[in-house]
Design an enzyme around this catalytic site. Structure first.
Site, PDB file in Angstrom:
ATOM      1  N   HIS A 201     -19.483   2.759  14.473  1.00 18.40           N
ATOM      2  CA  HIS A 201     -19.476   1.742  13.405  1.00 18.40           C
ATOM      3  C   HIS A 201     -18.384   2.013  12.376  1.00 18.40           C
ATOM      4  CE1 HIS A 201     -23.229  -0.495  14.398  1.00 18.40           C
ATOM      5  NE2 HIS A 201     -23.419   0.595  15.136  1.00 18.40           N
TER       6      HIS A 201
ATOM      7  N   ASP B 154     -12.326   0.774   6.073  1.00 19.61           N
ATOM      8  CA  ASP B 154     -13.691   0.348   6.390  1.00 19.61           C
ATOM      9  C   ASP B 154     -13.744  -0.034   7.859  1.00 19.61           C
ATOM     10  OD1 ASP B 154     -16.316  -0.354   5.985  1.00 19.61           O
ATOM     11  OD2 ASP B 154     -15.901  -1.593   4.226  1.00 19.61           O
TER      12      ASP B 154
END
Ligand code: ADQ
Length: 735
Positions: free
Chosen positions: A170, A377
């Site tokens: 992730h 991110d």
């Protein structure tokens, strides 16, 4: 390795279960992963039954664990992994969040490492492996999530080859230059390579992963597949989506409408710039505050009507860096508000807690601008959620180029979060954009976000996992087994073994000169040479003197330079084809020398009938490029000459077309009347030996790749095992 999945069960494994225990009661969270997985479950119209393994948060007392475990299983189908206080400190706050998280987010300054953390990480990953093995039935799919469990795929692969294992990261996967700083980089990568499929949010992360694998483990890959040992790991890009069904339901709810009306009244006549994130150093909050300060400094006329709402959910407060970050943010917020507040407006509303889902949706829906400006991110779901909530309001998204979401949200106002002036300017641009233009930008992005939501993401990953088989050797080529040795066992007459050396009898080393026979191989070769019913040939690309030096003590025929030279036991070397045309050699030498000079770490080996350019010690990617360029160059330089160009394992070799291993084998077979023949080799040059399959030889390919051989073994270790069996066969017996 895993067979086709035989069940329709998925074991989902993540560090956290979507539930926490609060004073003995379970509080279920409806996070993005929960909703994503609904789409693949039977209850949500999918095909699978799902079980979930993870930590329920907190440290449960040992005497409570049995009871909690029973209840979690029966009420939710969850298998909890309980952690002690010490394990939470070492595994979770320590290794996962203070060691891995910073490096995965390019922050070497915050990187910490303690050996004790690593031991805990290994131990907890092993606990997860135990739990999966207990829960999984034959052939189940296992989906492992995120950086807390990077060792788990390999642990499962070793214990349960029947499982089909997928891993999704992730976070970003950083450049090799960053990842290499981690003391356990090799172990972490090898852990992941136990998976059949590894997924990333973006192609950039996938590219970094491939590069790190190549440089740290030597395993080569193409865009979608990494080949290693006897297996393949598929890699692919699966950008995660937001939980549209959850948000859609919320947007239609009464509580959302009430909230929205309340906020519209509260913020009447204000322009809202929304910021929502976990309070994490990867999210770039200090830089964003600097940009806000700059905007207010240069736009005094907007100080009365622009409000920057900054919602930062507390996160990892037990890790020191997060506490410091929070203090810095508080300081910056009070400085800005002190400087730029007016009687009718306070520019920054800082809220240091999570907000309710209806409040979040209402804020997304009414905000004029969302500022999503992380320094780095993995994806960033806030950006996608903001877009999804722009039902009738043409908001503007300011998005960091360094969020994974930037690869998809093409109409956002892109910023570099390190460029403070640029971000301040983007705020002005977004606030001043005309309505028509805003809607034109927003609408196509909204369609994309809704179509590619979290359920679609989970379905795509699982469909891909079902198709992936990590078994590189699952093709028409049969696994070598004892049955295939029958001819050797049954016949008391003379039989021949043709054995390649590098990659077959011996694994590769950085320096080819160091790839000498090791004790186990020597022991087996000694046993083999005592067998009077066996003629043994080592058929190699190596020069005669190397073979003589390391294998001359055995009673073998040593065939060098792919068949150009051969030395019978106790005799002088001879040439197989002394008339071969080698006039092309000086031209090739010249080209090779050029490439050796321009590729650090590479060198040229001169043989009597061939030239080899070795690049095993060069930078792997650079070496690969240069090899491809060199082959193009050679094709022009030596067109129409009787020489063959071969791209082998970290080598480019030009050798005479009038000589090859197959010809050598043929000659020896004709000289003797063998009752059975076995040929074994790992690379392209050995394929000429495998042609003897048609004449009844047992042919074995070592390692992955296409082949004419009938059987396959995975590597030198399996070759040793097989030779050991042959050495001990009693002539005339059955296997
Ligand atoms: P995170 O770093 O947690 O996730 P993100 O993708 O933005 O980051 O997800 C945050 C989630 O928390 C969003 O669904 C959001 O709605 C919610 N949230 C954030 N602030 C909130 C608040 N104040 N109140 C309530 N809810 C809030 C990691 C990676 C990301 C990757 C995700 C999913 O770091 O890059 O996108 O996993 O793969």
């Amino acid at each position: 390795m895993s067979e086709q999945p035989t069940t329709n069960r998925i074991i989902n494994v993540s560090n956290r279960l979507p539930v926490r225990i609060d004073s003995g009661r379970f509080v279920k969270s409806s996070g993005g992963l929960v909703s994503a997985l609904e789409g693949i479950q039977k209850s949500g119209g999918g095909d699978f039954d799902l079980q979930w393994i993870g930590w329920p948060g907190g440290a449960a007392e040992e005497n409570e664990q049995g009871n909690l475990s029973e209840r979690l299983k029966s009420e939710f189908g969850y298998h909890p992994i309980f952690l002690s206080e010490e394990e939470i400190a070492d595994f979770y706050h320590g290794f996962s969040n203070s060691s891995l998280w910073p490096l995965l987010h390019y922050n070497q300054t915050y990187f910490n490492y303690q050996h004790r953390w690593w031991k805990a990480y290994e131990r907890i990953n092993a606990c997860f492996a135990d739990a999966v093995c207990d829960a999984a039935k034959q052939g189940d799919l296992v989906w492992v999530h995120d950086y807390h469990l990077m060792l788990l795929p390999k642990m499962l692969r070793e214990r349960r080859p029947d499982l089909r294992i997928g891993f999704f990261l992730h976070t970003p996967f950083p450049s090799y230059e960053i990842f290499r700083c981690h003391p356990k980089r090799q172990e972490l990568l090898e852990g992941l390579l136990g998976a059949d499929l590894v997924g990333f949010h973006t192609f950039g992360y996938l590219r970094h992963f491939r590069s790190a694998v190549l440089r740290l483990t030597g395993s080569e890959s193409d865009v979608y597949t990494i080949r290693h040992d006897d297996a393949e790991t598929h890699i692919d890009v699966f950008p995660i989506g937001m939980n549209w069904s959850g948000f859609e339901q919320e947007l239609g709810s009464e509580r959302f409408n009430e909230c929205k009306q309340r906020f519209l009244t509260d913020y009447a006549n204000k322009r809202i710039v929304l910021n929502v994130e976990r309070l994490d150093y990867s999210k770039g909050i200090p830089q964003k505050l600097e940009a806000i300060e700059k905007y207010l400094e240069f736009n005094p006329d907007r100080r009365d009507d622009v409000v920057f709402i900054l919602i930062a959910v507390p996160s990892r407060e037990d890790v020191g860096e997060y506490a410091t970050l929070k203090e810095n943010i508080e300081l910056a917020v009070s400085r800005i508000n002190g400087q730029y507040a007016t009687i009718s407006n306070i520019p920054v509303h800082f809220i240091n807690r999570g907000v309710k889902i209806e409040e979040l949706c209402a804020l997304y829906a009414i905000s004029d601008v969302a500022m999503v400006t992380p320094l780095v991110d993995g994806m960033n779901l806030v950006a996608k959620e903001y877009i999804a909530c722009q039902e009738d309001h043409g908001g503007v998204l300011i998005l960091s180029e360094f969020a994974g979401a930037a690869k998809e949200l093409f109409n956002a106002v892109m910023v570099n979060p390190y460029d403070i002036d640029g971000m301040a300017w983007a705020v002005g641009e977004a606030l001043d954009m005309d309505d028509q233009h805003k809607r034109e930008l927003m609408e196509p992005m909204r369609r994309l976000v809704i179509d590619n939501d979290s359920k679609w993401w989970a379905r795509r990953f699982i469909a891909s996992l079902v198709r992936s088989t990590g078994d590189a050797t699952r093709d028409e080529v049969k696994r070598m087994d004892d049955q295939a040795l029958k001819p050797f066992a049954a016949s008391p007459k003379k039989k021949a073994l043709f054995l390649d050396y590098d990659g077959t009898l011996r694994g590769f080393t950085l320096d080819p000169a160091k790839a000498t026979p090791q004790p186990r191989l020597i022991e087996i070769l000694e046993k083999l040479s005592e067998r009077e019913d066996l003629d043994i040939y080592v058929v190699s690309g190596r020069k005669a003197d190397f073979l003589q030096k390391h294998l001359g003590r055995f009673n073998f025929t040593l065939v060098g330079e792919h068949g150009y030279t051969f030395t019978k036991p106790g005799q002088e070397p001879e040439l197989l084809n002394g008339d071969a045309d080698l006039e092309w050699m000086p031209t090739v030498r010249e080209v090779f020398d050029l490439y050796a000079a321009s590729t650090p770490g590479s060198h040229v080996e001169q043989k009597r009938s061939a030239l080899v350019w070795h690049y095993r010690a060069a930078d792997p990617e650079f070496g690969q490029w240069k090899a491809i360029e060199l082959i193009g160059h050679l094709k022009e330089a030596i067109a129409n000459v009787p020489a063959a160009i071969a791209h082998g394992k970290k080598i480019v070799e030009v050798s005479s077309q009038q000589i090859n291993k197959g010809m050598a084998v043929e000659r020896f077979i004709h000289e003797h009347d063998y009752d059975a023949v076995l040929c074994i080799g790992d690379d392209q040059t050995d394929e000429t030996m495998h042609r003897h399959r048609k004449m009844g030889a047992v042919t074995i390919k070592v390692g992955p790749g296409t082949t004419d051989a009938e059987y396959r073994l995975t590597g030198p270790d399996q070759v040793h095992d097989m030779l050991d069996v042959i050495a001990q066969l009693k002539p005339g017996t059955t296997v």
